[in-house]
Design a protein around this motif. Structure first.
Motif, PDB file in Angstrom:
ATOM      1  N   PRO A  67       0.882  -1.206  -0.026  1.00 21.77           N
ATOM      2  CA  PRO A  67       0.039  -0.028   0.127  1.00 21.77           C
ATOM      3  C   PRO A  67       0.778   1.262   0.038  1.00 21.77           C
ATOM      4  O   PRO A  67       0.253   2.495   0.330  1.00 21.77           O
ATOM      5  CB  PRO A  67      -0.787  -0.219   1.309  1.00 21.77           C
ATOM      6  N   SER A  68       2.071   1.150  -0.264  1.00 19.19           N
ATOM      7  CA  SER A  68       2.954   2.131  -0.108  1.00 19.19           C
ATOM      8  C   SER A  68       2.699   3.498  -0.883  1.00 19.19           C
ATOM      9  O   SER A  68       2.978   4.826  -0.370  1.00 19.19           O
ATOM     10  CB  SER A  68       4.513   2.006   0.024  1.00 19.19           C
ATOM     11  N   ILE A  69       2.252   3.571  -2.086  1.00 22.00           N
ATOM     12  CA  ILE A  69       2.072   4.665  -2.880  1.00 22.00           C
ATOM     13  C   ILE A  69       1.137   5.467  -2.247  1.00 22.00           C
ATOM     14  O   ILE A  69       1.045   6.717  -2.102  1.00 22.00           O
ATOM     15  CB  ILE A  69       1.879   4.638  -4.145  1.00 22.00           C
ATOM     16  N   ALA A  70      -0.134   4.846  -1.756  1.00 22.43           N
ATOM     17  CA  ALA A  70      -1.499   5.625  -1.205  1.00 22.43           C
ATOM     18  C   ALA A  70      -0.965   6.202   0.054  1.00 22.43           C
ATOM     19  O   ALA A  70      -1.228   7.351   0.345  1.00 22.43           O
ATOM     20  CB  ALA A  70      -2.330   4.732  -1.176  1.00 22.43           C
ATOM     21  N   VAL A  71      -0.139   5.463   0.734  1.00 20.18           N
ATOM     22  CA  VAL A  71       0.121   6.040   2.335  1.00 20.18           C
ATOM     23  C   VAL A  71       1.034   7.143   2.151  1.00 20.18           C
ATOM     24  O   VAL A  71       0.944   8.055   2.976  1.00 20.18           O
ATOM     25  CB  VAL A  71       0.644   4.763   2.915  1.00 20.18           C
TER      26      VAL A  71
END
Length: 390
Positions: A67-71
């Protein structure tokens, strides 16, 4: 896990913030486990990013982007930071290798990557082919920043080669000296002269072939194993080829599977070794080898194998398996060779190692070309390409 290189650990400009790895989420169906893992990781990551000092930029390598892009985007909104995505591949194409391209999770991951990828302020990518693809399919404008080797990837002096081989010989049979000799200070490849203290390459030494892998679906290691079977046959048929020590480094999900295959092989002239190396020893081993082999096939056809970049930094010639944009890195017959299947690789090994170590014709000329190409190092490349953006 591997400890980062000491340059990273000792840099006063780098602070490492660990994120605990989740264990014990193995309850319920696979899909439920995956969704739960993504949710927990999102909370962990966001919590970590909101506790650091306010950043001007958040730089994120993708994949892994879920999920790192959204976070990172949410944290960027909170801090007022610019988000830079460094595209090394697409996460959904990697997922597609094990689940299939039309799996609902893969389609969801593709939608996610396209949507959140567009929310970045700046984008870097690793090939011109990927830069074009990002624009055509994602409407994302990116700048090509080719991977470059760090400064510690370089040819290893004989003295250090010998120390490394003696260290590895303690744990790994293929590095031990072949015939019993008077000298205790001798490995399979090198020996230290008792009187002068100088290190020499051992006469009639085996050739050292190295391949590194993350033991995942995008690398078919049976290609190399079949080529080695052919190589063994060439020797039995009388070809003047050296014994071969084949070192395969790295760890990953398919390692036990391939180790099982390796144990079934019956070789007299080839030894295969799958050591786990410390971060400092890996560049030294690359800088001591005779040939690198790369079996990385890009899941998207748009990224280049970092391992070849590091091998080239060590002036190590490479045989690499063909895929769409490989020519942006490996120039066939100039700094290495490109093969399409195990038979072609076996022929290349035979051609490169004929009469080794007396004659190193092609290998030597590839090495000379790599030395002469004076490649940019990572920091110089960054200063030329990324600094103007910032």
């Amino acid at each position: 896990e591997t400890r980062p290189h000491r340059d990273v650990l000792h840099s006063e400009n780098i602070r490492l913030v660990p994120v605990t790895e989740l264990r014990g989420l193995r309850v319920g169906p696979k899909l439920f486990q995956y969704v739960l893992k993504v949710l927990v990781q999102s909370v962990q990551l966001l919590y970590t990013l909101l506790r650091i000092d306010q950043p001007s930029y958040i730089l994120l390598q993708n994949p892994p982007g879920l999920p790192s892009i959204a976070v990172a985007w949410v944290a960027g909104l909170w801090w007022g930071s610019k988000l830079i995505i460094d595209w090394h591949n697409y996460g959904y194409t990697i997922m597609g290798l094990s689940l299939g391209r039309s799996h609902p999770l893969v389609l969801l991951a593709e939608w996610y990557e396209k949507l959140f990828g567009r929310l970045s302020d700046y984008n870097l990518c690793v090939t011109d082919a990927m830069r074009k693809d990002l624009w055509v399919n994602f409407k994302i404008k990116a700048v090509t920043l080719y991977d470059k080797p760090a400064s510690y990837f370089k040819e290893t002096p004989l003295d250090l080669q010998h120390n490394l081989f003696m260290k590895l010989a303690k744990d790994y049979e293929p590095f031990k000296q072949r015939a019993a000799s008077g000298s205790a200070d001798r490995s399979a490849f090198t020996e230290r002269d008792g009187t002068s203290g100088n290190v020499l390459k051992a006469r009639a030494r085996p050739a050292l072939l190295i391949s590194s892998t993350s033991w995942t679906e995008d690398e078919d290691f049976s290609v190399l194993l079949r080529a080695l079977e052919d190589y063994e046959r060439f020797i039995k048929e009388g070809a003047k080829l050296p014994a071969l020590v084949c070192v395969i480094t790295g760890k990953g999900p398919l390692k036990d599977y391939y180790n099982g295959l390796i144990q079934k092989l019956d070789f007299q002239h080839i030894q295969i070794c799958t050591p786990w190396l410390e971060a400092e020893d890996y560049p030294l081993l690359l800088g001591s080898a005779d040939l690198g082999v790369c079996l990385h096939k890009s899941s998207s056809g748009l990224d280049l194998p970092m391992k070849v970049v590091d091998m080239f930094g060590c002036c190590l010639p490479v045989c690499a398996i063909h895929f769409e944009c490989l020519h942006e890195l490996v120039k066939h017959n100039e700094n290495g060779l490109i093969f399409r299947d195990s038979q072609e690789l076996a022929k290349q090994l035979k051609m490169l190692f004929l009469d080794f170590p007396t004659l190193e014709g092609k290998l030597q000329s590839f090495r000379e070309n790599l030395r002469a190409s004076r490649q940019l190092r990572w920091d110089q490349s960054w200063d030329q390409t990324v600094l103007p953006l910032l």
